[in-house]
Design a protein around this motif. Structure first.
Motif, PDB file in Angstrom:
ATOM      1  N   LYS A 136     -14.606   1.034  -2.308  1.00  0.00           N
ATOM      2  CA  LYS A 136     -13.868  -0.044  -2.024  1.00  0.00           C
ATOM      3  C   LYS A 136     -12.615   0.326  -3.239  1.00  0.00           C
ATOM      4  O   LYS A 136     -11.155  -0.243  -2.721  1.00  0.00           O
ATOM      5  CB  LYS A 136     -14.301  -0.987  -3.168  1.00  0.00           C
ATOM      6  N   THR A 137     -12.939   1.135  -4.131  1.00  0.00           N
ATOM      7  CA  THR A 137     -11.342   1.332  -5.076  1.00  0.00           C
ATOM      8  C   THR A 137     -10.317   1.873  -3.671  1.00  0.00           C
ATOM      9  O   THR A 137      -9.194   1.992  -3.824  1.00  0.00           O
ATOM     10  CB  THR A 137     -11.895   2.707  -5.861  1.00  0.00           C
ATOM     11  N   ALA A 138     -10.785   3.084  -2.683  1.00  0.00           N
ATOM     12  CA  ALA A 138      -9.249   3.568  -2.230  1.00  0.00           C
ATOM     13  C   ALA A 138      -9.234   2.973  -0.782  1.00  0.00           C
ATOM     14  O   ALA A 138      -8.227   2.708  -0.401  1.00  0.00           O
ATOM     15  CB  ALA A 138      -9.907   4.271  -0.845  1.00  0.00           C
ATOM     16  N   PHE A 139     -10.604   1.305  -0.359  1.00  0.00           N
ATOM     17  CA  PHE A 139      -9.636   0.379   0.052  1.00  0.00           C
ATOM     18  C   PHE A 139      -8.109  -0.242  -0.719  1.00  0.00           C
ATOM     19  O   PHE A 139      -7.213  -0.602  -0.305  1.00  0.00           O
ATOM     20  CB  PHE A 139     -10.861  -0.229   0.097  1.00  0.00           C
ATOM     21  N   ASP A 140      -8.758  -0.871  -2.464  1.00  0.00           N
ATOM     22  CA  ASP A 140      -8.349  -1.397  -3.050  1.00  0.00           C
ATOM     23  C   ASP A 140      -6.432  -0.693  -2.735  1.00  0.00           C
ATOM     24  O   ASP A 140      -5.112  -1.491  -2.652  1.00  0.00           O
ATOM     25  CB  ASP A 140      -8.893  -1.830  -3.707  1.00  0.00           C
ATOM     26  N   ARG A 141      -6.528   0.403  -3.122  1.00  0.00           N
ATOM     27  CA  ARG A 141      -5.418   1.150  -3.147  1.00  0.00           C
ATOM     28  C   ARG A 141      -4.706   1.432  -2.002  1.00  0.00           C
ATOM     29  O   ARG A 141      -3.183   0.992  -2.676  1.00  0.00           O
ATOM     30  CB  ARG A 141      -6.222   2.870  -4.020  1.00  0.00           C
ATOM     31  N   MET A 142      -5.340   0.944  -0.635  1.00  0.00           N
ATOM     32  CA  MET A 142      -4.334   0.970   0.683  1.00  0.00           C
ATOM     33  C   MET A 142      -3.737   0.012   0.511  1.00  0.00           C
ATOM     34  O   MET A 142      -2.436  -0.626   0.991  1.00  0.00           O
ATOM     35  CB  MET A 142      -5.188   1.337   1.401  1.00  0.00           C
ATOM     36  N   GLN A 143      -4.413  -1.822   0.081  1.00  0.00           N
ATOM     37  CA  GLN A 143      -3.232  -2.440   0.454  1.00  0.00           C
ATOM     38  C   GLN A 143      -2.829  -2.387  -0.910  1.00  0.00           C
ATOM     39  O   GLN A 143      -1.935  -3.789  -0.613  1.00  0.00           O
ATOM     40  CB  GLN A 143      -5.174  -3.654   0.327  1.00  0.00           C
ATOM     41  N   SER A 144      -3.135  -2.203  -1.817  1.00  0.00           N
ATOM     42  CA  SER A 144      -1.790  -2.254  -3.086  1.00  0.00           C
ATOM     43  C   SER A 144      -0.702  -1.613  -2.652  1.00  0.00           C
ATOM     44  O   SER A 144       0.616  -2.065  -3.304  1.00  0.00           O
ATOM     45  CB  SER A 144      -2.284  -1.904  -4.849  1.00  0.00           C
ATOM     46  N   ASP A 145      -0.431  -0.572  -1.883  1.00  0.00           N
ATOM     47  CA  ASP A 145       0.644   1.062  -1.892  1.00  0.00           C
ATOM     48  C   ASP A 145       1.132  -0.577  -1.251  1.00  0.00           C
ATOM     49  O   ASP A 145       2.697  -0.225  -0.734  1.00  0.00           O
ATOM     50  CB  ASP A 145       0.024   1.298  -1.230  1.00  0.00           C
ATOM     51  N   ARG A 146       0.976  -1.841   0.168  1.00  0.00           N
ATOM     52  CA  ARG A 146       1.055  -2.841   0.775  1.00  0.00           C
ATOM     53  C   ARG A 146       2.162  -1.769   1.597  1.00  0.00           C
ATOM     54  O   ARG A 146       3.139  -2.417   2.369  1.00  0.00           O
ATOM     55  CB  ARG A 146       2.497  -3.529   0.267  1.00  0.00           C
ATOM     56  N   SER A 147       1.998  -0.282   2.187  1.00  0.00           N
ATOM     57  CA  SER A 147       1.818   0.230   3.396  1.00  0.00           C
ATOM     58  C   SER A 147       1.813  -0.720   4.494  1.00  0.00           C
ATOM     59  O   SER A 147       0.762  -1.289   4.888  1.00  0.00           O
ATOM     60  CB  SER A 147       1.385   1.429   3.021  1.00  0.00           C
ATOM     61  N   ALA A 148       2.837   0.331   5.722  1.00  0.00           N
ATOM     62  CA  ALA A 148       2.551  -0.488   6.954  1.00  0.00           C
ATOM     63  C   ALA A 148       1.318  -0.371   7.714  1.00  0.00           C
ATOM     64  O   ALA A 148       0.708  -0.707   8.096  1.00  0.00           O
ATOM     65  CB  ALA A 148       3.778  -0.049   7.975  1.00  0.00           C
ATOM     66  N   ALA A 149       0.643   1.006   7.398  1.00  0.00           N
ATOM     67  CA  ALA A 149      -1.263   1.350   8.124  1.00  0.00           C
ATOM     68  C   ALA A 149      -1.728   0.482   7.441  1.00  0.00           C
ATOM     69  O   ALA A 149      -2.846  -0.251   8.221  1.00  0.00           O
ATOM     70  CB  ALA A 149      -1.039   2.965   7.357  1.00  0.00           C
ATOM     71  N   GLY A 150      -1.338   0.410   6.239  1.00  0.00           N
ATOM     72  CA  GLY A 150      -3.162  -0.519   5.613  1.00  0.00           C
ATOM     73  C   GLY A 150      -2.514  -2.210   5.681  1.00  0.00           C
ATOM     74  O   GLY A 150      -3.792  -2.681   6.301  1.00  0.00           O
ATOM     75  N   MET A 151      -1.636  -2.448   6.263  1.00  0.00           N
ATOM     76  CA  MET A 151      -1.684  -4.026   7.104  1.00  0.00           C
ATOM     77  C   MET A 151      -2.270  -4.044   8.024  1.00  0.00           C
ATOM     78  O   MET A 151      -2.448  -5.032   8.272  1.00  0.00           O
ATOM     79  CB  MET A 151      -0.172  -4.617   6.173  1.00  0.00           C
ATOM     80  N   SER A 152      -1.145  -2.857   8.945  1.00  0.00           N
ATOM     81  CA  SER A 152      -2.336  -2.896  10.574  1.00  0.00           C
ATOM     82  C   SER A 152      -3.468  -2.918   9.707  1.00  0.00           C
ATOM     83  O   SER A 152      -4.306  -3.913  11.175  1.00  0.00           O
ATOM     84  CB  SER A 152      -1.584  -1.460  10.559  1.00  0.00           C
ATOM     85  N   MET A 153      -3.634  -1.480   9.452  1.00  0.00           N
ATOM     86  CA  MET A 153      -5.429  -1.971   9.443  1.00  0.00           C
ATOM     87  C   MET A 153      -6.405  -3.310   9.092  1.00  0.00           C
ATOM     88  O   MET A 153      -7.321  -3.380   9.413  1.00  0.00           O
ATOM     89  CB  MET A 153      -6.258  -1.007   8.513  1.00  0.00           C
ATOM     90  N   LEU A 154      -5.298  -3.934   7.890  1.00  0.00           N
ATOM     91  CA  LEU A 154      -6.465  -5.199   7.637  1.00  0.00           C
ATOM     92  C   LEU A 154      -5.859  -6.694   8.515  1.00  0.00           C
ATOM     93  O   LEU A 154      -7.230  -7.235   8.211  1.00  0.00           O
ATOM     94  CB  LEU A 154      -5.009  -5.791   6.299  1.00  0.00           C
ATOM     95  N   PHE A 155      -4.983  -6.715   9.057  1.00  0.00           N
ATOM     96  CA  PHE A 155      -5.274  -7.580  10.372  1.00  0.00           C
ATOM     97  C   PHE A 155      -5.931  -7.290  11.467  1.00  0.00           C
ATOM     98  O   PHE A 155      -6.725  -7.863  12.283  1.00  0.00           O
ATOM     99  CB  PHE A 155      -3.620  -7.808  10.859  1.00  0.00           C
ATOM    100  N   ALA A 156      -6.014  -5.611  11.807  1.00  0.00           N
ATOM    101  CA  ALA A 156      -6.990  -5.517  12.698  1.00  0.00           C
ATOM    102  C   ALA A 156      -8.843  -5.734  11.897  1.00  0.00           C
ATOM    103  O   ALA A 156      -9.008  -6.272  13.229  1.00  0.00           O
ATOM    104  CB  ALA A 156      -7.278  -3.614  12.735  1.00  0.00           C
ATOM    105  N   MET A 157      -8.216  -5.930  10.387  1.00  0.00           N
ATOM    106  CA  MET A 157      -9.894  -5.698  10.454  1.00  0.00           C
ATOM    107  C   MET A 157     -10.309  -7.873  11.039  1.00  0.00           C
ATOM    108  O   MET A 157     -10.809  -8.255  10.644  1.00  0.00           O
ATOM    109  CB  MET A 157     -10.351  -5.489   9.216  1.00  0.00           C
ATOM    110  N   ILE A 158      -9.288  -8.329  10.983  1.00  0.00           N
ATOM    111  CA  ILE A 158      -8.878 -10.022  10.728  1.00  0.00           C
ATOM    112  C   ILE A 158      -9.305 -10.038  11.632  1.00  0.00           C
ATOM    113  O   ILE A 158     -10.676 -10.906  12.260  1.00  0.00           O
ATOM    114  CB  ILE A 158      -7.982 -10.322   9.963  1.00  0.00           C
ATOM    115  N   ARG A 159      -9.134  -9.139  13.141  1.00  0.00           N
ATOM    116  CA  ARG A 159      -9.249  -9.695  14.618  1.00  0.00           C
ATOM    117  C   ARG A 159     -10.419  -9.266  14.641  1.00  0.00           C
ATOM    118  O   ARG A 159     -11.405 -10.227  15.666  1.00  0.00           O
ATOM    119  CB  ARG A 159      -8.127  -8.915  15.145  1.00  0.00           C
ATOM    120  N   THR A 160     -11.032  -8.225  14.831  1.00  0.00           N
ATOM    121  CA  THR A 160     -12.007  -7.644  14.428  1.00  0.00           C
ATOM    122  C   THR A 160     -13.469  -9.133  13.789  1.00  0.00           C
ATOM    123  O   THR A 160     -13.650  -9.010  15.028  1.00  0.00           O
ATOM    124  CB  THR A 160     -12.841  -6.272  14.124  1.00  0.00           C
ATOM    125  N   SER A 161     -13.302  -9.129  13.043  1.00  0.00           N
ATOM    126  CA  SER A 161     -13.979  -9.738  12.356  1.00  0.00           C
ATOM    127  C   SER A 161     -13.779 -11.042  13.421  1.00  0.00           C
ATOM    128  O   SER A 161     -15.186 -12.113  13.460  1.00  0.00           O
ATOM    129  CB  SER A 161     -13.649 -10.570  11.055  1.00  0.00           C
TER     130      SER A 161
END
Length: 318
Positions: A109-134
């Motif tokens: 969870k620590t690494a996951f939160d860090r990816m989202q807090s960086d607000r990088s394009a990669a982190g956002m792409s991963m988050l949106f892909a997770m939402i679509r899969t869910s």
């Protein structure tokens, strides 16, 4: 962890090489033996997982107490699981168990939160892909609930065997997106098979006769009634020596109808594309077959009693 291996995981494919390298450094690789629990229902949610190899069953307790568990879905290599606990910070809503052995990657969870807090394009792409899969998983589970509900209702309300068989085949074909389907029952008076249902399939008289004899790809499953998922028919060793019936397609799913070892019949679903029918389709078909088998046996007994009654009445009138 080699960052190149992460490119086989769909949710990570939008990441550039630098982001993949940083993620790879944060992942913990582990092997799980067949039947080993990755996490249990009710555990704290402190990580998510990516599947590199093998399969993972997502299971839930059928009752608040007791050891009976129901499989909700089966996830394969390239998929991921456990992400909901990172998003809602609640205990695990289901258990994850290795099916046949699996290699998985753990993201804390620590690494996951860090990816989202960086607000990088990669982190956002991963988050949106997770939402679509869910969302896709929710739709699949909703479709499965409809199937079980409709089949259960037919079992409870229908006094006609054929009506029940029609509901089973229609619901399974629709929920699994099969291109065609058929349902056969073993005759009560011989080893021949009776074609009791077909959908999106036109058969010749020769094909019907072959089905009644259990020929072609039906043969191995009739002789050894076990669930069979065929992702590429022409490459499946089990069926290479079988005579062709003429309506085989790339994907096949065969689920026996059986009660306490008594073979009653067979549900067959077909898909025109390779890998069109997957483990989730097999799980659903198997579950419906188990749910309906006893009802089918009871309905056949009623049909037999009714036939005897009609025969007796004709004899008395004579």
């Amino acid at each position: 962890m080699n960052p190149e291996e992460l490119k086989h995981i769909a949710v990570l494919q939008a990441m550039d090489n630098d982001a993949l390298a940083r993620l790879a450094a944060a992942l913990e690789e582990t092997d799980s033996a067949d039947g080993q629990t990755v996490f249990a229902e009710g555990d704290p949610g402190d990580s998510m997982y990516f599947i590199v190899k093998g399969c993972i069953r997502i299971e839930k307790r059928a009752q608040a107490t007791g050891g009976v568990r129901k499989t909700l879905t089966v996830l394969e290599a390239g998929d991921y699981f456990g992400e909901m606990a990172l998003l809602d910070q609640k205990p695990r809503s289901a258990s994850a168990v290795a099916a046949g052995g699996a290699r998985i990657l753990r993201l804390s969870k620590t690494a996951f939160d860090r990816m989202q807090s960086d607000r990088s394009a990669a982190g956002m792409s991963m988050l949106f892909a997770m939402i679509r899969t869910s969302s896709e998983r929710i739709r699949r589970l909703s479709a499965q609930l409809v199937v079980y509900d409709e089949v259960g209702k037919a079992i409870g309300e229908s006094r006609d065997l054929q009506a029940l068989l029609d509901v089973i085949l229609q619901q399974l074909s629709s929920a699994t997106y099969a291109d065609w389907g058929l349902l056969v029952l073993r005759s009560q008076f011989s080893d021949r098979l009776e074609l009791r249902g077909q959908i999106h399939l036109t058969l010749t008289s020769a094909q019907r006769e072959a089905i009644s004899k259990g020929q072609g790809f039906l043969g191995p499953v009739v002789q050894n009634p076990q669930d069979q998922l065929v992702t590429s028919f022409e490459e499946e060793e089990t069926f290479k020596s079988c005579a062709r019936l003429g309506f085989e397609t790339a994907s096949l799913l065969l689920s026996p109808l059986a009660v306490e070892g008594q073979f009653l019949g067979l549900i067959v679903l077909g898909g025109n594309e390779r890998d069109q029918l997957d483990l989730n389709a097999l799980h659903l078909s198997r579950g419906v077959a188990r749910q309906a088998a006893q009802a089918i046996l009871n309905a056949r007994h009623r049909e037999e009693e009714q036939a005897r009654s009609r025969h007796s009445q004709r004899f008395v009138r004579f």
